[in-house]
Enzyme design. Structure first.
Site, short mmCIF file in Angstrom:
data_model
loop_
_atom_site.label_atom_id
_atom_site.label_comp_id
_atom_site.label_asym_id
_atom_site.label_seq_id
_atom_site.Cartn_x
_atom_site.Cartn_y
_atom_site.Cartn_z
CE LYS A 1 27.36 18.36 42.90
NZ LYS A 1 27.42 19.72 43.37
CG PHE B 1 23.10 26.31 35.82
CD1 PHE B 1 23.03 27.56 35.23
CD2 PHE B 1 23.89 26.15 36.96
CE1 PHE B 1 23.72 28.64 35.77
CE2 PHE B 1 24.58 27.23 37.50
CZ PHE B 1 24.49 28.47 36.90
CD GLN B 2 27.83 27.23 36.29
OE1 GLN B 2 28.20 26.38 37.07
NE2 GLN B 2 28.13 28.51 36.43
CD GLU C 1 37.42 29.53 35.61
OE1 GLU C 1 37.52 30.65 35.05
OE2 GLU C 1 36.48 29.24 36.37
CG MET D 1 54.29 42.15 16.85
SD MET D 1 55.93 42.59 16.28
CE MET D 1 56.94 41.47 17.25
C1 LIG Z 1 44.76 37.05 23.00
C2 LIG Z 1 45.42 37.75 21.87
N1 LIG Z 1 44.76 38.71 21.20
C3 LIG Z 1 45.36 39.36 20.18
C4 LIG Z 1 46.63 39.05 19.79
C5 LIG Z 1 47.28 39.76 18.59
N2 LIG Z 1 48.48 40.49 19.04
C6 LIG Z 1 49.72 40.02 18.89
S1 LIG Z 1 50.89 41.04 19.49
C7 LIG Z 1 49.75 42.17 19.94
C8 LIG Z 1 50.15 43.46 20.60
C9 LIG Z 1 50.73 43.27 21.94
O1 LIG Z 1 50.83 44.53 22.57
P1 LIG Z 1 51.56 44.71 23.93
O2 LIG Z 1 51.15 43.66 24.88
O3 LIG Z 1 51.39 46.10 24.40
O4 LIG Z 1 53.06 44.39 23.60
P2 LIG Z 1 54.14 45.10 22.68
O5 LIG Z 1 54.03 44.49 21.33
O6 LIG Z 1 53.85 46.57 22.68
O7 LIG Z 1 55.42 44.75 23.34
C10 LIG Z 1 48.46 41.73 19.60
C11 LIG Z 1 47.23 42.51 19.81
C12 LIG Z 1 47.26 38.03 20.51
N3 LIG Z 1 48.48 37.61 20.20
N4 LIG Z 1 46.65 37.42 21.56
#
Ligand SMILES: Cc1ncc(C[n+]2csc(CCOP(=O)(O)OP(=O)(O)O)c2C)c(N)n1
Length: 570
Positions: A167, A117-118, A55, A484
């Site tokens: 529902k 439920f749900q 979703e 990052m």
């Molecule tokens: C759902 C979610 N969980 C954690 C984060 C924290 N976060 C921000 S950037 C990042 C790393 C992203 O890694 P990747 O997708 O490999 O991209 P890159 O930075 O290497 O291009 C994380 C864990 C986030 N933004 N969203």
């Protein structure tokens, strides 16, 4: 004989009729017990239903559909887990002010509050991350509620609106009528700005020595790009933008400064820090843009134009507040500017030339260079994508370095071509967003620029793309890290790479093939161009694994909470 007006329809049928009347042609959704009646009615309509695989993907897809088409997106999910899975998507749309209507199924009204439920209280859960939400308890209220939901989602400052339908309401019957014009007490967005305030803006522009315009997503949402471009050129004011504002002003225009903020350009950050007039249009002065707020544009008179009065004075002190729709306001400003003859006198022109000279000098000190050696640089991949699509693709992104490189190295000349989760910054956004964008724009090239971490958050949507014959391209900048976060660990945690290594990864080429898509890989710089060409020539879902330099960083970088002049440069 029964008169037409007294004919009765079930709640599910009313929903279908209302969607048709709202002009909805596509729903992104996922079925379940509470919405079975709706799914039973759907095949009787010509509304296209895109069955996602989770979703969250439905909401991101509807969000991107809205961004690229300019129309409100629609999604449909079941009660309980369907609704909770949708929450991240809703929060992202909320932070970025994207018009989406989300229909959730709910347990029958007599069971609400009984831990049925749900059952979840999705109205309670989503209250802080929707523009408005409804629980429809009576089928007689359904048609009007749906009308209101679309009206609220798409008007004023847009945003997601949730409609929770039990529902039994979907199964009971009522007459249907569509009320085109509606009025909601206590909801009256201000579109027309105060003209006196606008004259002040013109006076300020005439007197300013070093003005800058700062645009945001609001300019794109209100389709104000053409007016903005006219305004900036007529007043000879350079333009910068937030991440959300990219494409509002053509990146190929000499007045373009590049993006502002944490990963903004050197010249944009310096220009805003030394400007004497800053005109913010459709922006919310997010902390990723301002850095330390007391030092943000501290020499400038600040004008803020926004449709949402609550966003004015929220993050920075504003000298000239203007509440209004960006397009309408810019239209008035253009008229006022055209009436001034000359708009800029000799002295003003001289000052402007000096200002441009200074900016050009900052431009020449190019701080965003990179050196493409033996290992593929991620920036090079994005530049090649830009070059080989002639800058015309719709780019969606995941979150992280990939998102920032996409923003920095793919240059956007047009609005509604850059789709990114700006406010929430949610990993897993890009692939479902690419699906939504491709559904809205079947003839455009849609590319999701991804990280190897993010792509795994909603990778199951590969199947949605393949089964709907959507030729989206996924370009993974695979650095084997949560890049990052690793960059922050490198710069601020003494290189302790705690839980950011992503080397344990699937073979993305085989994974693409397993989904029935095409998988390609590039490991050397000379393969980048040919692989992109091949992907663009393949009318199928394609996933490209670019094996890139592992510890490349995004520069410039302003440490969080610092003034934006404190840039760490390459
Ligand atoms: C759902 C979610 N969980 C954690 C984060 C924290 N976060 C921000 S950037 C990042 C790393 C992203 O890694 P990747 O997708 O490999 O991209 P890159 O930075 O290497 O291009 C994380 C864990 C986030 N933004 N969203």
């Amino acid at each position: 004989m029964e008169k037409k007006s007294t004919a009765k329809y079930t709640g599910a049928q009313i929903l279908m009729k209302a969607l048709k009347d709202e002009g909805v042609d596509t729903i992104f959704g996922y079925p379940g017990g509470a919405v079975l009646d709706v799914y039973n009615e759907l095949p009787n309509t010509d509304i296209r239903h895109i069955l996602v695989r989770q979703e969250q993907g439905a909401v991101h897809a509807a969000d991107a559909y809205a961004r690229v088409s300019g129309r409100t997106g629609t999604c449909l999910v079941t009660s309980g887990p369907g609704a909770t899975n949708a929450v991240t998507g809703i929060a992202s749309a909320y932070m970025d002010s994207i018009p989406v209507v989300i229909f959730t199924g709910q347990v029958p009204t007599p069971l609400i509050g009984n831990d049925a439920f749900q059952e979840v209280d999705i109205v309670g859960i989503s209250r802080p991350c929707t523009k408005h939400n409804y629980l429809v308890k009576n089928v007689n209220d359904l048609a009007r509620t749906i009308r209101e939901a679309y009206y609220i989602a798409g008007s004023g400052r847009p945003g997601p609106v949730l409609v929770d339908i039990p529902k039994d309401v979907l199964r009971s019957a009522a007459p249907y009528s569509y009320q085109k014009d509606i009025q909601i007490r206590s909801y009256n967005p201000t579109y027309e700005p105060n003209i006196k305030q606008l004259q002040k803006v013109i006076d300020l522009i005439q007197a300013a020595k070093q003005p800058v315009i700062f645009t945001g997503g609001g300019v794109i949402l209100s389709d104000a790009s053409a007016e903005l471009t006219r305004f900036a050129r007529a007043c000879r004011v350079p333009v910068t933008s937030s991440l959300m504002g990219l494409g509002a002003f053509p990146a190929s225009d000499p007045l373009w400064l590049g993006m502002l903020g944490m990963h903004g350009t050197y010249r944009a950050n310096l220009a805003v820090s030394s400007c004497d007039l800053l005109i913010g249009i459709g922006v919310r002065f997010d902390d990723r843009v301002t850095g330390k707020t007391d030092e943000f544009a501290d020499k400038a008179t600040i004008v803020h134009i926004d449709i949402d009065p609550t966003s004015i004075q929220k993050n920075v002190a504003v000298d000239v507040p203007i509440v209004g729709d960006c397009r309408i306001t810019l239209k008035h400003l253009n008229k006022l500017a055209a009436a001034q003859k000359p708009l800029l006198d000799d002295k003003a022109l001289k000052d402007r030339n000096k200002w441009f000279k200074q900016i050009i000098q900052w431009k020449e000190d190019n701080m965003m260079g990179y050196d493409q050696k033996k290992i593929i640089k991620p920036q090079y991949v994005v530049e090649k994508l830009f070059e080989l699509t002639r800058g015309e693709a719709i780019i969606t992104t995941e979150v992280g370095q990939n998102q920032m490189w996409a923003a920095q190295y793919y240059h956007f000349d047009k609005p509604r071509h850059f789709v990114t989760s700006g406010g929430l910054g949610v990993m897993g956004f890009g692939l479902p967003a690419a699906i939504g964008a491709q559904v809205a724009c079947p003839d455009k090239t849609v590319i999701n620029i991804a990280g190897d971490g993010s792509i795994q958050m909603n990778i199951q949507e590969m199947m949605t793309a393949v089964s709907n014959n959507l030729p989206v391209k996924i370009a993974i900048l695979n650095n084997g890290y949560l890049g990052m976060v690793r960059q922050w660990q490198e710069l601020f945690y003494d290189r302790r790479y705690s839980s950011t290594n992503m080397e344990a990864a699937p073979d993305f080429v085989k994974l693409a093939e397993a989904y029935g898509a095409v998988g390609l890989r590039a490991t050397r710089p000379e393969e980048v161009g040919p692989v992109i060409r091949e992907a663009l020539a393949t009318p199928k879902t394609v996933m490209i694994d670019f094996v890139v330099e592992r510890e490349e960083n995004v520069y410039p970088m302003v440490p969080a909470g610092s003034p934006i002049t404190n840039m760490i440069l390459v």
